[in-house]
Motif scaffolding. Structure first.
Motif, PDB file in Angstrom:
ATOM      1  N   SER A 792      37.536  42.124  34.913  1.00 46.15           N
ATOM      2  CA  SER A 792      38.294  42.589  36.074  1.00 46.15           C
ATOM      3  C   SER A 792      39.770  42.237  35.924  1.00 46.15           C
ATOM      4  O   SER A 792      40.155  41.510  34.999  1.00 46.15           O
ATOM      5  CB  SER A 792      37.732  41.947  37.353  1.00 46.15           C
ATOM      6  OG  SER A 792      36.388  42.339  37.554  1.00 46.15           O
ATOM      7  N   ASP A 793      40.559  42.738  36.851  1.00 43.45           N
ATOM      8  CA  ASP A 793      41.997  42.475  36.831  1.00 43.45           C
ATOM      9  C   ASP A 793      42.246  41.091  37.425  1.00 43.45           C
ATOM     10  O   ASP A 793      42.435  40.939  38.638  1.00 43.45           O
ATOM     11  CB  ASP A 793      42.742  43.556  37.623  1.00 43.45           C
ATOM     12  CG  ASP A 793      44.260  43.426  37.473  1.00 43.45           C
ATOM     13  OD1 ASP A 793      44.718  42.388  36.961  1.00 43.45           O
ATOM     14  OD2 ASP A 793      44.971  44.361  37.891  1.00 43.45           O
ATOM     15  N   THR A 794      42.232  40.089  36.581  1.00 49.64           N
ATOM     16  CA  THR A 794      42.374  38.704  37.027  1.00 49.64           C
ATOM     17  C   THR A 794      43.673  38.491  37.788  1.00 49.64           C
ATOM     18  O   THR A 794      43.714  37.793  38.805  1.00 49.64           O
ATOM     19  CB  THR A 794      42.324  37.767  35.813  1.00 49.64           C
ATOM     20  OG1 THR A 794      41.053  37.909  35.177  1.00 49.64           O
ATOM     21  CG2 THR A 794      42.525  36.324  36.230  1.00 49.64           C
ATOM     22  N   THR A 795      44.743  39.107  37.323  1.00 41.07           N
ATOM     23  CA  THR A 795      46.045  38.914  37.969  1.00 41.07           C
ATOM     24  C   THR A 795      46.022  39.421  39.400  1.00 41.07           C
ATOM     25  O   THR A 795      46.542  38.759  40.315  1.00 41.07           O
ATOM     26  CB  THR A 795      47.143  39.638  37.168  1.00 41.07           C
ATOM     27  OG1 THR A 795      47.126  39.178  35.816  1.00 41.07           O
ATOM     28  CG2 THR A 795      48.509  39.362  37.769  1.00 41.07           C
ATOM     29  N   ALA A 796      45.415  40.571  39.636  1.00 41.01           N
ATOM     30  CA  ALA A 796      45.339  41.116  40.995  1.00 41.01           C
ATOM     31  C   ALA A 796      44.527  40.198  41.899  1.00 41.01           C
ATOM     32  O   ALA A 796      44.863  39.999  43.076  1.00 41.01           O
ATOM     33  CB  ALA A 796      44.726  42.516  40.962  1.00 41.01           C
ATOM     34  N   ILE A 797      43.447  39.648  41.369  1.00 41.96           N
ATOM     35  CA  ILE A 797      42.614  38.735  42.159  1.00 41.96           C
ATOM     36  C   ILE A 797      43.420  37.508  42.572  1.00 41.96           C
ATOM     37  O   ILE A 797      43.377  37.070  43.730  1.00 41.96           O
ATOM     38  CB  ILE A 797      41.373  38.326  41.344  1.00 41.96           C
ATOM     39  CG1 ILE A 797      40.467  39.542  41.106  1.00 41.96           C
ATOM     40  CG2 ILE A 797      40.597  37.216  42.060  1.00 41.96           C
ATOM     41  CD1 ILE A 797      39.328  39.280  40.124  1.00 41.96           C
ATOM     42  N   LEU A 798      44.168  36.950  41.631  1.00 43.89           N
ATOM     43  CA  LEU A 798      44.951  35.744  41.930  1.00 43.89           C
ATOM     44  C   LEU A 798      46.072  36.055  42.904  1.00 43.89           C
ATOM     45  O   LEU A 798      46.364  35.243  43.804  1.00 43.89           O
ATOM     46  CB  LEU A 798      45.520  35.172  40.634  1.00 43.89           C
ATOM     47  CG  LEU A 798      44.492  34.647  39.615  1.00 43.89           C
ATOM     48  CD1 LEU A 798      45.174  34.246  38.318  1.00 43.89           C
ATOM     49  CD2 LEU A 798      43.709  33.468  40.180  1.00 43.89           C
ATOM     50  N   MET A 799      46.713  37.200  42.735  1.00 40.16           N
ATOM     51  CA  MET A 799      47.817  37.566  43.628  1.00 40.16           C
ATOM     52  C   MET A 799      47.348  37.717  45.073  1.00 40.16           C
ATOM     53  O   MET A 799      48.097  37.462  46.010  1.00 40.16           O
ATOM     54  CB  MET A 799      48.459  38.874  43.158  1.00 40.16           C
ATOM     55  CG  MET A 799      49.272  38.766  41.878  1.00 40.16           C
ATOM     56  SD  MET A 799      50.819  37.875  42.129  1.00 40.16           S
ATOM     57  CE  MET A 799      51.731  39.052  43.126  1.00 40.16           C
ATOM     58  N   ALA A 800      46.108  38.127  45.262  1.00 43.76           N
ATOM     59  CA  ALA A 800      45.576  38.343  46.612  1.00 43.76           C
ATOM     60  C   ALA A 800      44.852  37.110  47.136  1.00 43.76           C
ATOM     61  O   ALA A 800      44.110  37.198  48.112  1.00 43.76           O
ATOM     62  CB  ALA A 800      44.617  39.535  46.614  1.00 43.76           C
TER      63      ALA A 800
END
Length: 969
Positions: A792-800
């Motif tokens: 998955s898009d790890t960066t998007a998860i962390l940003m949210a």
């Protein structure tokens, strides 16, 4: 008027309302206006900046960062947003992220003055004073008269002990801004540190003229008045009476009723910023350890963000420990009432950071003042009793106190000598051939009349010298003022030895160069007197006119040295001359003073605790019979008598264990992880299930595992109380995305595989996939361990997930090294993002390699190319300190039980209790983690979670109560 024009007008009006509230420092109103801006004008970057700035001022930095993330999205090149983010990160003590954000602000705008100020704040907080000074100089070059610049310059110069620069900065600041009570208060504090008491009093009065109900300034004014030799006891009493009139509530608040059982165990609340290696901690800890465990239960409310070895010593005694630093009085009041405190003990008084407004709200049935800023009566009707003794408060002074006095039979404190104190050396006069007097007190206690008396003593004692040591003496200008005072009194400056600060053990060793200690006047030395006696140095004192002036007197009397307490300056000098007239006798005294002190009531913790317990039980029993508070005194046999009564109260007899012995017994009874609530794990991608960890975790009953399963690979798994699987759902930013279903189901992922039309990465179909943002899961009781797979898009998860991650304890992120998916997060990007959120990379684990050989040969030779690896992140050292003990215990449990990292577990446990940390090592010599081995885990005691509803309910809410029909089977 057009719709656009009306919109512009409404935006301008709301912005003006926000600005008015901001300028008036009404940040609650500012936040309300900012939220209107965000709701009505979300496309305007000012709206998000305004809300972020308001949340920072309201001490909500995590929420501020979430808000500012939206501002960055709208205006990524906005330097002021970067500055605000730096401020929020600094509030969270995430120093690297703060420094990076401040640097970004300056890169975007090299003339951003406040970004330089923020750099200076960050550098000063980390102890980089030279760099901080460089930053503030850069800011002054841009705006030399900016209030924030001058204020920060004062703080930096003060930390560097450049007091002349501090005074210059204060004068410049007050010439620029003449209407700020806060700035007058700041200037007053700094002038008091320099011993410039008249100027300090003038500035306090100006602050109060501008804001009569400015409690901090008024409390400082009262506290510092006790240093002034020109003020009488009556003058100070009049000042306290003004304070009483200003801050007493018009109507007395209603106190909570915790019951009227005279015999039951009592909840004692300890309210202080000094529950650490501080005069408060050093004067209460050993006594509290000896309180009977069956009689008292301690609950601490620490208003400091600093903890140390004394903190840990106190924590093991307390049933609960609440970190209340930065909390509002409303929150603290609610906490105290919820905890049903029977007797609240204030340990701050009028010192900086006090909570006297809170105390005035009377949050407990009984309120007692003990050490901590105890220089006089507090002037507060809410405080029922003040713990003292017959030296500090001689008979006949009761009418000077708003509280009723509890006169303990010995000292009003119990001194805890540090275990690192140096050995007592030989008498310096025999070694050096001359007498050395000394004073290691706060230089603010040294004034012109005192210097005149000390100068006369030096003149009467041939060849003598005076050694002064403290922090302010590192400033040449300050030293020059002292030398000039002595020269004006007829003593050459060469006879006045002045030294700056040192670590405490070195500071104590200074006494090995001092023959006799001279107590200052009118503000006496308390802790410094105990330390001098510990180091074999007799102290001569002339009591002052207030409680603050009699600290040394009570310690000397109760150490069995009443002859060192005199009643005039003539007697003061005569006693000194008498001591130095027989150096052999003085040398003998020196070698026995430590023993005399440590066996005296000043250090007799069991004796002190017995009297304290008797007093606390007596005032509680009086409360239970609805009698008003009354003065309490002790008789020689240990019985206590209330004023107006003839029947003594027997000493409280207790044959049971003390709080200390109970704590020690618990430590000896075997190591057990003990925390509240289950460990909540959120696994995006089902990695833990792939590794067959689900059953192992379920066997421990300590974990709650929540699995987001985008490709529905585990949809047939049976749900249990400790396991919930959400098929066809992924963490993300909350917006729908796509699942790429591949020929090889193991490659199916929200990320699109790189072009592969014939291999296992071939995309067979695309399916709609809902995502859930971490920060939107309201039903999540906590998030202790987050594990993210590589699909998955790890960066998007962390940003949210900024808000959720602020309290997360462990991140485990699987990272692909080989190119498998389009747009797969880069190794460095993930590390950078996680570091911004207060984590440090601790370990790279579970590497996966692929072979470069053809398939037939690959199985015969070790694979060598790194394909994927786990990144394990833990909180930074700075953030680890800010976690609650319960959070640190959980983190230690995860690291031990799952990973077997015994060294790290030991370090984390050591934060709260060194004895438990050593016991852990002793009892876990052969224990490993469940992953990758299957060792037996330790026993764990867990309190149940208070859960309003299932996490499934909240996931359903976020998904609109219906999952898409297209799911993989």
């Amino acid at each position: 008027m057009s719709v656009k024009a009306r919109s512009n007008t409404q935006f301008a009006r709301t912005r003006q309302a926000y600005q008015r509230a901001w300028d008036n420092r009404d940040f609650y109103s500012a936040e309300k206006h900012a939220r209107k801006l965000v709701k009505g004008f979300p496309e305007q970057v000012f709206s998000w900046r305004a809300l972020g700035a308001s949340l920072i001022e309201l001490k909500q930095p995590e929420n501020a960062l979430e808000t500012l993330a939206e501002a960055v999205r709208i205006a990524p090149e906005d330097a002021h947003i970067a500055y605000l983010r730096a401020t929020a990160y600094r509030a969270l003590k995430q120093w690297d992220a703060a420094a990076e954000a401040a640097t970004t602000a300056l890169q975007l705008d090299p003339k951003h003055t406040m970004a330089y100020v923020e750099c200076a704040r960050i550098q000063q907080a980390q102890g980089n004073l030279d760099s901080a000074l460089d930053s503030i100089v850069a800011a002054r070059n841009l705006q030399p008269d900016h209030v924030a610049v001058l204020t920060q310059s004062i703080h930096i110069h003060s930390s560097m002990r450049k007091m002349a620069d501090v005074i210059d900065d204060c004068e410049r600041l007050l010439s620029v801004e003449k209407r700020s009570p806060e700035l007058y208060n700041l200037a007053a504090v700094k002038h008091c540190e320099m011993g410039m008491l008249d100027k300090a009093a003038e500035y306090y009065q100006r602050a109060l003229a501008l804001r009569p109900d400015y409690l901090e300034a008024f409390s400082n004014h009262i506290f510092n008045a006790h240093y002034d030799p020109n003020l009488s006891g009556e003058d100070i009493a009049a000042l306290i009476a003004r304070w009483h009139k200003t801050f007493s509530p018009k109507a007395r608040p209603q106190r909570p009723d915790t019951g009227r059982d005279p015999q039951r165990p009592l909840n004692l609340g300890l309210l202080s910023a000094g529950l650490r290696n501080h005069p408060v901690g050093q004067m209460i800890t050993s006594a509290l350890e000896q309180l009977p465990a069956e009689q008292f239960r301690l609950i601490a409310y620490s208003t400091s963000d600093t903890e140390d070895h004394i903190t840990r010593r106190l924590q093991r005694l307390c049933a609960d420990w609440h970190r209340m630093y930065g909390c509002t009085d409303d929150a603290l009041n609610a906490r105290l009432r919820e905890d049903s405190i029977d007797i609240l003990i204030d340990l701050s008084g009028h010192t900086d950071g006090n909570r006297l407004r809170l105390v005035a709200r009377e949050p407990a049935p009984l309120i007692v003042k003990w050490v901590g800023g105890l220089v006089n009566t507090t002037g507060l009707d809410a405080i029922d009793y003040l713990i003292s003794d017959s030296v500090e408060t001689p008979p006949g002074c009761d009418d000077q106190y708003y509280e009723k006095l509890i006169r303990l039979p010995d000292d009003y404190i119990c001194y805890l000598p540090p275990d690192y104190a140096p050995e007592v050396g030989d008498l310096p006069a025999l070694r050096e051939g001359n007498i050395t007097f000394g004073c290691l007190n706060n230089p603010a206690k040294i004034n012109a009349p005192l210097i005149e008396e000390w100068a006369r003593l030096l003149q009467e004692t041939t060849g003598s010298q005076l050694l002064l040591r403290s922090g302010q003496y590192s400033d040449p200008a300050f030293c020059e003022r002292i030398w000039q005072h002595f020269e004006g009194a007829g003593v050459e400056r060469t006879r006045i030895l002045i030294e700056g600060p040192a670590k405490h053990d070195e500071f104590l060793d200074t006494y090995n160069r001092i023959d006799i200690a001279l107590d200052p006047w009118p503000y006496s030395g308390g802790l410094t007197t105990c330390e001098a006696l510990l180091m074999g140095v007799p102290v001569i004192t002339l009591p002052g006119p207030t409680f603050a002036g009699r600290h040394a007197a009570t310690h000397l009397v109760n150490a069995g040295l009443p002859e060192l307490v005199v009643d005039s300056w003539d007697a003061y000098r005569a006693r000194a001359r008498e001591l130095v007239s027989d150096l052999n006798s003085l040398a003998t005294i020196r070698q026995h003073l430590r023993e005399i002190l440590t066996i005296s009531p000043v250090c007799d913790a069991p004796r002190f605790a017995g009297h304290l317990a008797t007093a606390l039980r007596a005032i509680w029993q009086r409360h239970c019979t609805n009698e008003a508070p009354a003065a309490l005194a002790f008789e020689e046999d240990g019985r206590a008598v209330f004023d107006g009564q003839t029947t003594p109260i027997p000493a409280l007899e207790s044959t049971g264990p003390t709080l200390l012995s109970v704590a020690q017994q618990e430590a000896r009874s075997g190591f057990t992880f003990d925390f509240n609530g289950k460990v909540v794990i959120l696994d995006n991608g089902g990695r833990l299930l792939d590794e067959h960890m689900g059953e192992r975790l379920a066997q421990l009953s300590a974990f709650e595992l929540l699995v987001f399963d985008p490709a529905s690979r585990h949809r047939e798994l049976v749900q249990t109380d400790g396991l919930q699987v959400f098929p066809n759902t992924s963490l993300g930013n909350g917006n729908p995305t796509t699942l790429h279903a591949c020929l090889d189901p193991a490659i199916s992922a929200p990320l699109r595989p790189r072009q592969d039309t014939r291999g296992p990465g071939r995309v067979l179909t695309k399916l709609p996939l809902p995502t859930v943002a971490l920060d939107k899961i309201e039903g999540l009781p906590s998030l202790d361990w987050l594990t993210l797979d590589h699909r998955s898009d790890t960066t998007a998860i962390l940003m949210a997930g900024n808000k959720a991650l602020a309290s997360t304890l462990l991140l485990q992120i699987r990272v692909l090294i080989a190119p498998v998916y389009e747009g797969q997060p880069e190794f460095s990007d993930i590390i950078a993002k996680v570091q911004q959120q207060g984590f440090q990379l601790y370990r790279m684990d579970h590497p996966e390699h692929v072979s470069r050989l053809p398939a037939p040969l690959a199985a015969q030779h070790p694979a060598t190319q790194l394909h994927a690896i786990d990144l394990l992140f833990i909180p930074t050292a700075e953030r680890l300190v800010t976690l609650t003990p319960n959070q640190r215990e959980k983190l230690a449990f995860i690291l031990h039980t799952i990973f077997g990292y015994r060294d790290l577990v030991h370090e984390i446990l050591h934060h709260d209790n060194s004895e438990r940390a050593e016991l852990y090592l002793q009892e876990t010599q052969h224990d490993g983690g469940l992953w990758p081995t299957n060792s037996q885990a330790l026993h764990t005691e867990i309190s149940p979670m208070d859960r309003q509803h299932s996490i499934s309910d909240d996931i359903d809410r976020l998904l609109g109560n219906s999952a898409p029909a297209n799911t993989l089977h």
